[in-house]
Scaffold this motif. Structure first.
Motif, mmCIF file in Angstrom:
data_model
loop_
_atom_site.group_PDB
_atom_site.id
_atom_site.type_symbol
_atom_site.label_atom_id
_atom_site.label_comp_id
_atom_site.label_asym_id
_atom_site.label_seq_id
_atom_site.Cartn_x
_atom_site.Cartn_y
_atom_site.Cartn_z
ATOM 1 N N ALA A 36 9.713 -1.126 -22.341
ATOM 2 C CA ALA A 36 11.080 -1.657 -22.475
ATOM 3 C C ALA A 36 11.101 -3.176 -22.427
ATOM 4 N N LEU A 37 9.960 -3.777 -22.196
ATOM 5 C CA LEU A 37 9.884 -5.238 -22.116
ATOM 6 C C LEU A 37 8.738 -5.741 -22.998
ATOM 7 N N PRO A 38 8.971 -5.869 -24.278
ATOM 8 C CA PRO A 38 7.894 -6.295 -25.184
ATOM 9 C C PRO A 38 7.259 -7.620 -24.764
ATOM 10 N N GLU A 39 8.036 -8.514 -24.177
ATOM 11 C CA GLU A 39 7.430 -9.800 -23.826
ATOM 12 C C GLU A 39 6.492 -9.671 -22.629
ATOM 13 N N GLY A 86 14.836 -1.441 -14.728
ATOM 14 C CA GLY A 86 16.080 -2.211 -14.760
ATOM 15 C C GLY A 86 16.560 -2.486 -16.167
ATOM 16 N N PHE A 87 15.686 -2.309 -17.153
ATOM 17 C CA PHE A 87 16.049 -2.578 -18.543
ATOM 18 C C PHE A 87 16.033 -1.292 -19.377
ATOM 19 N N ALA A 88 16.071 -0.163 -18.705
ATOM 20 C CA ALA A 88 15.952 1.091 -19.452
ATOM 21 C C ALA A 88 17.043 2.079 -19.034
ATOM 22 N N TRP A 115 19.897 -11.031 -8.870
ATOM 23 C CA TRP A 115 20.790 -12.188 -8.821
ATOM 24 C C TRP A 115 22.234 -11.786 -8.541
ATOM 25 N N ARG A 135 7.941 -16.045 -10.321
ATOM 26 C CA ARG A 135 9.384 -15.887 -10.546
ATOM 27 C C ARG A 135 9.772 -14.422 -10.654
ATOM 28 N N ASP A 136 10.934 -14.087 -10.105
ATOM 29 C CA ASP A 136 11.458 -12.733 -10.275
ATOM 30 C C ASP A 136 11.857 -12.541 -11.740
ATOM 31 N N PHE A 137 12.203 -11.291 -12.080
ATOM 32 C CA PHE A 137 12.657 -11.056 -13.452
ATOM 33 C C PHE A 137 13.984 -10.283 -13.454
ATOM 34 N N SER A 138 14.896 -10.752 -12.656
ATOM 35 C CA SER A 138 16.301 -10.298 -12.629
ATOM 36 C C SER A 138 16.516 -8.903 -12.030
ATOM 37 N N PRO A 177 6.032 -11.356 -18.048
ATOM 38 C CA PRO A 177 6.691 -12.540 -18.621
ATOM 39 C C PRO A 177 6.152 -13.848 -18.054
ATOM 40 N N SER A 181 4.483 -16.965 -20.067
ATOM 41 C CA SER A 181 4.959 -18.355 -20.054
ATOM 42 C C SER A 181 3.977 -19.282 -19.342
ATOM 43 N N ARG B 80 16.897 -12.322 -20.877
ATOM 44 C CA ARG B 80 15.727 -11.570 -20.416
ATOM 45 C C ARG B 80 15.766 -10.126 -20.891
ATOM 46 N N ASP B 81 16.957 -9.622 -21.094
ATOM 47 C CA ASP B 81 17.118 -8.212 -21.447
ATOM 48 C C ASP B 81 16.974 -8.032 -22.967
ATOM 49 N N PRO B 82 15.962 -7.290 -23.409
ATOM 50 C CA PRO B 82 15.767 -7.109 -24.863
ATOM 51 C C PRO B 82 16.984 -6.504 -25.546
ATOM 52 N N ARG B 83 17.769 -5.724 -24.789
ATOM 53 C CA ARG B 83 18.954 -5.103 -25.404
ATOM 54 C C ARG B 83 20.007 -6.163 -25.723
ATOM 55 N N ARG B 85 19.293 -9.300 -26.342
ATOM 56 C CA ARG B 85 18.742 -10.069 -27.465
ATOM 57 C C ARG B 85 19.007 -9.359 -28.794
ATOM 58 N N GLU B 117 18.860 -18.376 -13.182
ATOM 59 C CA GLU B 117 18.145 -17.093 -13.218
ATOM 60 C C GLU B 117 17.142 -17.028 -14.378
ATOM 61 N N GLN B 121 11.197 -22.274 -19.060
ATOM 62 C CA GLN B 121 9.891 -21.889 -19.620
ATOM 63 C C GLN B 121 9.912 -20.505 -20.257
ATOM 64 N N PRO B 125 10.219 -20.146 -25.444
ATOM 65 C CA PRO B 125 9.484 -19.302 -26.409
ATOM 66 C C PRO B 125 10.320 -18.161 -26.980
#
Lengths: 209, 279
Positions: A36-39, A86-88, A115, A135-138, A177, A181, B80-83, B85, B117, B121, B125
């Motif tokens: 769910a997170l390609p990056e 969290g993104f699915a 957050w 860093r966290d990722f939300s 991520p 980066s 951050r959320d691909p959905r 984007r 948040e 960086q 990209p």
């Protein structure tokens, strides 16, 4: 079998990263964890490129569960399972929850919005194999059971669970991520994980009859 | 140079037709349409309805200068959320499609939003990658994507050189700068942005800015042309130097409290003075 390009690319995105990609997979039953997170996948792929990742298997940004993980861990792999619940969809979390509980005795909770409610923790503290401040990722998925190896403030979000000859490293807060980066601490941490996997492999080899 | 103003400045009770008539009467050459900001132009507006908007614009003796959107702030391509984007890609693609129907060759996007948040960086990209993909769609449609410099609100690409490196990384002739000469505040000078970006400028938003005041509650730092700190003479010289002869689009954030339509006339008159060099 009629395989469309879209299906093929989807399956490719869901495939784990690491040496096991070269191993035989035919006949393995899998509910096929999707990414769910390609990056995150891109971050791990970039960081692993050209490196000795023997014995490591990464499920980056995973939504859902893959039934082959338990066998791979018990067989001596270090599997990094990075949850992107969290993104699915909710179904993916349910699958993941059942899989982790059944196979490894790990209990995960609903993803928390890092957050939300004015909270500003912003960093994941990893404690194994080396300390890293990333860093966290939300979103983060709290985990209980195994050895807690990562926290967002007081909340355990990463755990190491040894099983058979290998180990599962559960990441409830995505690290991919930060690898993408160029976070130097994230890269140092991954290097240490690869080294730990090599020593795990050596122990397995020396204990084999 | 030609004058335009956004339909997001129409009062709700006017509706599209009355607003259009005012734009023509005030002396503008064109109109900027804002996707998502008005009830007549949303993501649900069909192609047929967009064609009807164009017919009304044609009948009023105007043309569409460009298509902007008000959706990027909530659905940025740097999320951050691909959905999210994916949603952003959809609304920008729709901008490109409607630009073709409306007969214009430029759209405006706010590309990349840095927050506490979502750090710089990551945003950089992701935004470059998203724009590289969108550039392919833009090239096929022959519509240019103008990334607006919302410097202080975006907290991204704060200097003209930084913005140039960003466009170099996107590396497409179909992605350029939609310059807002009022958005630079006290971090620089619009005339320097114009010289650095020259042919990459797709469109220009005009408003004036009070550089040293800063925001205070709902009070805006933006003001009408010639009331703020922009050096309009230098801006005009820079446009002449780089050969910019395209659209100037009024984007007045500070609105008249009374006689709202008067702002359309006053702004058009100020733009005429600017274009004619009577400064």
């Amino acid at each position: 079998m009629d395989v469309s390009r879209r299906f093929f690319l989807g399956a490719l995105a869901a495939a784990p990263l690491g040496s096991a990609l070269t191993g035989p997979t035919r006949g393995e039953r899998s509910s096929c964890s999707t990414c769910a997170l390609p990056e995150s996948r891109a971050g791990f792929a970039r960081a692993l490129a050209g490196r000795d990742a023997a014995g490591v298997l990464v499920f980056p940004g995973a939504a859902g569960w893959d039934d082959t993980i338990e066998r791979r861990v018990r067989g001596g792999r270090l599997v990094i399972f990075e949850s992107a619940s969290g993104f699915a969809e909710a179904r993916a979390l349910r699958e993941q929850r059942a899989g982790l509980q059944d196979a490894f005795g790990l209990r995960i909770d609903y993803p928390v919005t890092v957050w939300g409610q004015g909270r500003r923790p912003s960093y994941l503290d990893l404690g194994w194999p080396v300390r890293a401040h990333i860093r966290d990722f939300s979103f983060a998925v709290p985990v209980r059971g195994g050895e807690a190896v990562g926290w967002l403030g007081p909340l355990p979000v990463a755990a190491l669970q040894r099983a058979g000859a290998g180990a599962l490293l559960f990441l409830g807060s995505p690290v991919g991520p930060a690898l993408g980066s160029g976070d130097p601490q994230a890269h140092d941490w991954l290097s240490s994980v690869l080294a730990a996997a090599l020593s795990l492999g050596r122990r397995k080899a020396s204990s084999s009859p | 140079m030609k004058k335009s103003i956004g339909d997001n400045m129409f009062l709700k009770e006017w509706g599209f037709d009355k607003g259009l008539a005012l734009v023509k009467k005030a002396g503008y050459d064109g109109i900027e349409l804002w996707l998502g900001a008005t009830p007549w132009f949303t993501l649900e507006t069909t192609d047929a309805q967009v064609r009807e908007l164009r017919r009304k614009i044609d009948d009023a003796g105007l043309v569409v200068s460009n298509v902007s959107n008000s959706l990027d702030w909530d659905r940025p391509i740097s999320s951050r959320d691909p959905r999210v984007r994916e949603q952003a890609t959809r609304h920008i693609t729709r901008q490109i499609e409607t630009a073709q129907i409306l007969g214009t060759d430029a759209i405006l996007v706010v590309a990349g939003i840095v927050t506490e948040e979502t750090p710089y960086q990551e945003v950089y990209p992701r935004t470059v990658e998203a724009l590289q993909k969108l550039a392919e769609t833009a090239a096929r449609a022959r519509v240019k994507i103008g990334c607006e410099n919302c410097c202080s609100e975006q907290r991204f690409l704060m200097s003209p050189r930084e913005f140039k490196l960003f466009l170099d990384d996107v590396a497409s002739p179909w992605v350029g700068l939609h310059l807002d000469v009022g958005n630079i505040h006290d971090t620089g000078f619009p005339e320097q942005w114009i010289e650095i970006h020259g042919p990459r400028i797709t469109r220009v938003h005009v408003k004036d800015v009070m550089r040293h005041r800063g925001r205070c509650g709902n009070e805006s730092v933006y003001t009408n042309l010639f009331l703020g700190d922009n050096n309009w003479k230098a801006i005009l010289e820079a446009f002449r130097k780089v050969g910019y002869d395209g659209w100037l689009i009024a984007e007045m954030e500070a609105r008249y409290r009374h006689a709202h339509d008067q702002q359309f006339y006053d702004t058009a008159a100020a733009m005429d003075r600017f274009i004619s060099g009577q400064l």
